[in-house]
Structures are given as structure tokens and as C-alpha cells.
Design a protein around this motif. Structure first.
Motif, mmCIF file in Angstrom:
data_model
loop_
_atom_site.group_PDB
_atom_site.id
_atom_site.type_symbol
_atom_site.label_atom_id
_atom_site.label_comp_id
_atom_site.label_asym_id
_atom_site.label_seq_id
_atom_site.Cartn_x
_atom_site.Cartn_y
_atom_site.Cartn_z
ATOM 1 N N SER A 174 47.507 42.210 42.027
ATOM 2 C CA SER A 174 46.485 43.196 42.379
ATOM 3 C C SER A 174 47.095 44.481 42.912
ATOM 4 N N HIS A 203 46.389 46.886 38.208
ATOM 5 C CA HIS A 203 46.436 45.909 37.133
ATOM 6 C C HIS A 203 45.042 45.637 36.568
ATOM 7 N N SER A 204 44.045 45.686 37.418
ATOM 8 C CA SER A 204 42.683 45.399 36.963
ATOM 9 C C SER A 204 41.998 46.633 36.375
#
Length: 648
Positions: A174, A203-204
Motif C-alpha cells: 500500500s 499501488h492501488s
């Protein structure tokens, strides 16, 4: 016992291996996040060539292997600061645009052997897209940290440097990166570094940029914060008593003097306001020539030595200059042709006989004679029907009245054939007169054809040929494989016994005198001819002969100049908005409307009408002589009778 000892010894090794494996996995996860962010950066910039600079050499081999696997879709090369090869040797002129991934910008060797070399070689520009990774500090704001580490290097307004700082949770999936855009207005290190937050990556969420960073960097960086740039220009004709800047900025007076430099300077005044910059003008008296020692003089010398940032005067696109400077888009187009007063066509012998050829006039005479004879034959039949004169004079004047569209009385002739002959003769006369009159009027209104319209016709004519004594004229005639151009220069311009290489003023005076063709810049010559009060009729006689295409010219900058993209954007913007065309129109010469002038001259003058008057005078004199002869014949019998009376 031995088995127990082996187990005791092996358990710490197993625990240590497991611990190291966890660290390796966490490190791989960290590298995965960094490379995932870098991949998004590559996709956003449409790049495929990558140079990776690791931060240190710890576990370097397996890290390189990880990078190779994660960046398998790109052409990747690696550079370690401790390698024997120099960072500068990895760069090739003309190579595809490359993305540089720096994994640790705080590493001493990276700063010395990568950033230092790139700064000296001028690689902090848009030829390289830098993606620099680092770790933020809680005790120091990100902007200050970046300024401390990068402010000592030379990067300009065209730098493409993105600094990505890791967040506090950078060891998990994250983790996020804060992205900063770094550049400075001036390339020199003492100018302040501009650091702007451009977005973030996670990353998300992936690559998330602020709205203003979704446009091109040229548009984003349009505010130069009133930085001063040095512009070089040449002045050769400035009249005394005028200040340099006052003279350059004036677009109303002395437009025939230094028109190209003053015209383009006023375009750069618009560029000043567009980018919020200031121009300091450096003046010289030469455009630029390559000297024997390999350096340049004039404007070219100031630009190549980087004493000036750019030229604010137009420089011709010449192959000899291209290796030393880089050109902007087209800034000015110059027409350089031969200009002369076209000789007028020879005077026609008689404008009333010109529309019809001699053969036509002979045919008309034959028709008139034939119709007269035919009418005489009809008269024999007419006498049998009615009383009618049987004299040649009656026949002649009747036919004459017909062709002059007067016609005899209708009750004189009774035969249908006679009336048909007279009617058709009258129609023929009407058509002949209409065609004749229309042809004369049309020939007066139409412009006479000009025969000297190309270089071959000019060379074959008896006109003297000259050229302006200016540097760019000589290569036109000498550096060419066209034999006709060489003959014009060798046999006409440089003709023995004649001095035909003149100044602009001397060339204008000889053009006004006539029978002289002068090779020069057309707009300057037109303006000078108007200043010399050239007669309107003479001005409308001017003819241009073009044998080479108009010359395009642009501004020049040193190689690798950070301003080239902004200047190209400014010129295209000025062209798209019409400001470039408006500036051209302000400096365009307003020429007289020769079509209206020639229409006003469409009249038959005394020179052409004199033959008709002369014919009428001869007819009157002949009539007077015949009248005197008739008086003499009438008086002669009385005179003889009186003489006889006196003798008796």
C-alpha cells in the motif's frame, strides 16, 4: 549425540536463512513498487529505452536480475557509479529519448558521477526523462530536501525531472510515492530551483497527476518570472540621432532601413509579454561569417559563443551554419529577384488600321467594288421598271450610302434582288464597324503582353543587369551549377567596362532611368522607389524576374538551448492567431493600383489619331484644288470670249 549437535547447529542457520529470505522478499516488494511506479512513468511518456542507476552495490546482482525481469518489455541498460565506463559515454547524439531511473539520489557516487556529469554535459533537458527515487524525512520538508540535493546542478526550463519520495509505509504493497516536478528558469546554478508538487502514485490508485500537469511542459512553464535573456541583432542602416531601442521599436518611420531586423524584433516584443521575460539587446554590425580560426563573427559569433541566448533578427537557412546553431521555425520570408522597368512595346503605325490586317482591308475593298458592279447590273433592270438615273455617280453614292449605313430611299428600287443586295451590304457594314470599334476599344483597355518574364529572356535582352553589393548576393551567382546564372553574372553583371555592382540607392536611381535590371530584395527596393517619388506610370512599368525561390529565415540559438521549444511554440501561436501575418502586413509595401491607372489611360491620343486628321486635311485640300480647277474651267470660256472681243 552427533545428530543432536547437528540439529543444534543447523537450527540457527535455518532461522537466519528464513530471516534473510523475509528481508529479501520485502526488498523485492519494495523494488516491485518502485518499478511499478516507473513503468507507469514510462507509459505516460511513451518511452521504451531505459537506463537504470542503482543506489549502491549491495546484493547488486540479484537486484539487477529482478529489474531485468520486471522491465522485460523495455530496452534496459544498467550503470553503476563504480563502473569504469563514464556516464557520459552512455549517451549518444541522435539516440531515442531515454528514461533514467535513479534508485537513490542521496548516494554520494550517484551525485558525483551521475548528476555532476549530467550537469556539466547538459543532460538535464528533455532529451532525458529523469525518474529519481528518494526517501522523505520527517524533520525536513520535501521541497527543502530536494533543493538541498539538486540545487547545485545546472538544469534549465526544458528539464524533465520527476522526483518520487517514498512515504512512511514504503515497505508494504500500500506504499505511495509523492511526485515533484523540478526545473529552473535559467540553466545556471545560481538561479533558484523551482519545485512543484505534481501528484502521487500508489499501488492501488496508480499514476495520479494534478490537472495542470496533464498538459505539455511548454504550456505549463510559460511564466519565466521576468528572467532576462540576451538577444543579438544586427543594425547597419540606422540614421544618426536615433536611439537603438527607439529605432528598433519604430514601425512607422524609416521602414526602408533595416526592415527585417526591426520587423522580427517587434515579434519578439510579443514573445516577451507571452512568457513574462525581458530581452536585453546586444547589437552588432554583421550577420555572421566563418573566420579562418573556426569562430564566427557578428550575430552568429555571439550566439555560438553563448554570449547571446538567441538571435532576434532573421538568419537565413544555410547548410554551413547548421552544425553550429539550431534554427527556430520560419520567422521571415525574403523575396530577392531582378526588378526593372519593362520596355514598352513599339508604337503602332496607325491605331485605326491595327485591328484589321492588310488582307482584311483588301478583301473589304474587293467586296465594296464587287457590290458596286453588281448594283450597276441591277440598275439596267431597274430602268425598265421606272425612270432612274443611269450615271456612275448615282451608283457609287448609292453604294457608299449603304456601307455608311445611311441607305437610299425605299421607293427608288423596285426589284427584290436589288433590295436584298443593299440590305445584306448594310448588314455586312454594320458587323464590320462593330467588330472594328470593339477591337480598338479592347486593345486600348487590355494590358500589352510583356516578353521579358524569365531569366533567359532577360539575358537575351539589351537591358543592363546589376546586383546589390551585399554578401548574400555573391553566393547566389557563384555557388551554382546553372550555366545561365553563371553567364548572367560573368557576362552581364561583371561585364568589362561597366560598374553594375551597386548600392541599393544607386540601383534604385538606375531603375528609374530605365533599361536596367537590378537584383535585390524586392520589398526594400519598392519602398525606396516610392521614397524617391517614382512616377506612377514608371512604377506600373516595373517587372520582376524570379529565378530562385524566396529565402526562408529564422532565429538561431546555441546547440542544446533550453529555449528552443518555447520559441517554436511562440512562433506557431503567433502564426495561428494571425499576429505573425498582421506584423508582415504592417511592413508590406503598399503599391499603386496599376489596373486603375491603365484604365484611366485608355484613350486615343493625337499621335494615333493624327493619320485620320491628316487624311481629312488631304481630302479638304484635294476638294479645294478641284474647286479651284472647276472655277478655272468655268471662268476660262468667258476669259476666251473677252479676249476675242478685245481682239476684234
Amino acid at each position: 549425540m552427533i545428530k543432536l549437535q547437528v540439529k543444534v547447529i543447523s537450527w540457527p542457520l535455518i532461522i537466519l536463512t528464513a530471516f534473510l529470505r523475509v528481508l529479501q522478499i520485502e526488498s523485492i516488494n519494495t523494488n516491485f513498487l518502485e518499478l511499478a511506479a516507473f513503468e507507469d512513468f514510462l507509459r505516460s511518456q511513451h518511452l521504451s529505452q531505459v537506463l537504470v542507476v542503482p543506489g549502491d552495490d549491495a546484493d547488486g546482482d540479484w537486484k539487477i536480475e529482478c529489474h531485468q525481469k520486471l522491465l522485460a518489455n523495455y530496452r534496459v541498460q544498467f550503470y553503476r557509479p563504480e563502473m569504469s565506463v563514464n556516464f557520459e559515454d552512455l549517451m549518444f547524439y541522435g539516440a531515442p529519448r531515454t528514461a533514467v531511473l535513479v534508485l537513490n539520489f542521496e548516494h554520494v557516487l550517484v551525485r558525483r558521477q551521475v548528476f555532476g556529469v549530467a550537469s556539466e554535459a547538459g543532460y538535464f533537458n528533455n532529451s532525458l526523462a529523469w525518474f529519481i527515487l528518494g526517501s522523505g524525512r520527517e524533520s525536513l520538508p520535501a521541497e527543502q530536501l530536494i533543493d538541498q540535493l539538486l540545487s547545485g546542478y545546472e538544469m534549465g526550463i526544458d528539464a524533465d525531472v520527476t522526483v518520487a519520495l517514498r512515504g512512511a509505509d514504503n515497505n508494504t504493497f500500500s506504499a505511495s510515492l509523492l511526485l515533484y516536478d523540478v526545473y529552473r528558469i535559467g540553466r545556471r546554478a545560481f538561479t533558484p530551483l523551482i519545485i512543484e508538487k505534481k501528484g502521487s502514485w500508489s499501488h492501488s490508485g496508480g499514476w495520479q497527476l494534478f490537472e495542470n500537469f496533464k498538459t505539455t511542459w511548454v504550456i505549463r512553464r510559460r511564466n519565466f518570472l521576468n528572467v532576462t535573456l540576451i538577444g543579438s541583432t544586427v543594425l547597419t542602416e540606422k540614421p544618426p540621432g536615433l536611439g537603438d531601442m527607439e529605432y528598433l521599436a519604430d514601425d512607422k518611420q524609416f521602414q526602408q532601413l533595416d526592415p527585417m531586423q526591426r520587423k522580427t524584433y517587434q515579434l519578439f516584443q510579443l514573445v516577451e509579454r507571452m512568457f513574462n521575460l525581458s530581452l536585453a539587446i546586444s547589437l552588432t554590425d554583421k550577420w555572421g561569417e566563418l573566420l579562418e580560426n573556426g569562430s564566427w563573427s557578428g550575430v552568429m559569433g555571439q550566439v555560438t559563443s553563448r554570449a547571446a541566448d538567441l538571435a532576434v533578427c532573421p538568419i537565413r537557412f544555410v547548410l554551413d551554419r547548421q552544425p553550429y546553431v539550431q534554427y527556430s521555425a520560419v520567422l521571415h520570408t525574403q523575396n530577392i529577384h531582378f526588378l526593372f522597368r519593362h520596355p514598352r512595346r513599339s508604337h503602332i503605325r496607325n491605331i485605326f488600321f491595327e485591328p484589321l490586317s492588310n488582307q482584311v482591308w483588301w478583301c473589304v475593298l474587293v467586296l465594296v467594288t464587287g457590290s458596286t458592279v453588281l448594283l450597276l447590273c441591277h440598275m439596267k433592270q431597274e430602268r425598265e421598271l421606272s425612270l432612274m438615273e443611269n450615271r456612275w455617280s448615282f451608283v457609287w453614292f448609292t453604294m457608299l450610302e449603304t456601307y455608311l449605313q445611311q441607305g437610299p430611299a425605299t421607293e427608288i428600287f423596285r426589284l427584290f434582288s436589288t433590295r436584298l443586295l443593299i440590305s445584306l451590304s448594310c448588314i455586312f457594314s454594320f458587323m464590320l464597324m462593330q467588330f472594328y470599334g470593339a477591337f480598338i476599344v479592347g486593345s486600348l483597355l487590355s494590358e500589352g503582353a510583356r516578353s521579358i518574364v524569365n531569366l533567359q529572356a532577360l539575358y537575351d535582352s539589351n537591358l543592363a543587369i546589376g546586383m546589390e553589393n551585399i554578401s548574400y548576393n555573391f553566393p547566389i551567382f557563384t555557388n551554382t551549377s546553372n550555366q545561365l546564372v553563371r553567364d548572367v553574372y560573368g557576362k552581364k553583371i561583371c561585364r568589362s567596362g561597366e560598374h553594375n555592382i551597386l548600392s541599393l540607392q544607386q540601383g534604385a536611381e538606375r531603375i528609374i532611368q530605365g533599361r536596367f535590371a537590378f537584383h535585390t530584395a524586392i520589398d526594400r527596393m519598392y519602398r525606396l522607389l516610392l521614397e524617391l517619388r517614382m512616377d506612377e506610370a514608371e512604377f506600373c512599368d516595373l517587372q520582376e524576374v524570379m529565378f530562385n525561390l524566396p529565402y526562408d529565415s529564422g532565429s538561431v540559438m546555441p546547440k542544446g538551448s533550453p529555449w528552443r521549444e518555447h520559441l517554436a511554440h511562440a512562433l506557431l501561436h503567433l502564426r495561428a492567431t494571425g499576429l505573425l501575418q498582421y506584423n508582415d502586413k504592417k511592413w508590406m509595401v503598399r503599391r499603386p493600383d496599376c489596373s486603375l491607372f491603365k484604365t484611366s489611360l485608355a484613350e486615343v491620343d493625337l499621335e494615333h489619331f493624327a493619320p485620320a486628321l491628316f487624311a481629312l486635311v488631304l481630302a479638304m485640300l484635294a476638294s479645294a484644288l478641284v474647286f479651284l480647277l472647276e472655277l478655272l474651267l468655268h471662268w476660262l470660256p468667258d476669259f476666251r470670249r473677252r479676249l476675242g472681243t478685245m481682239s476684234t
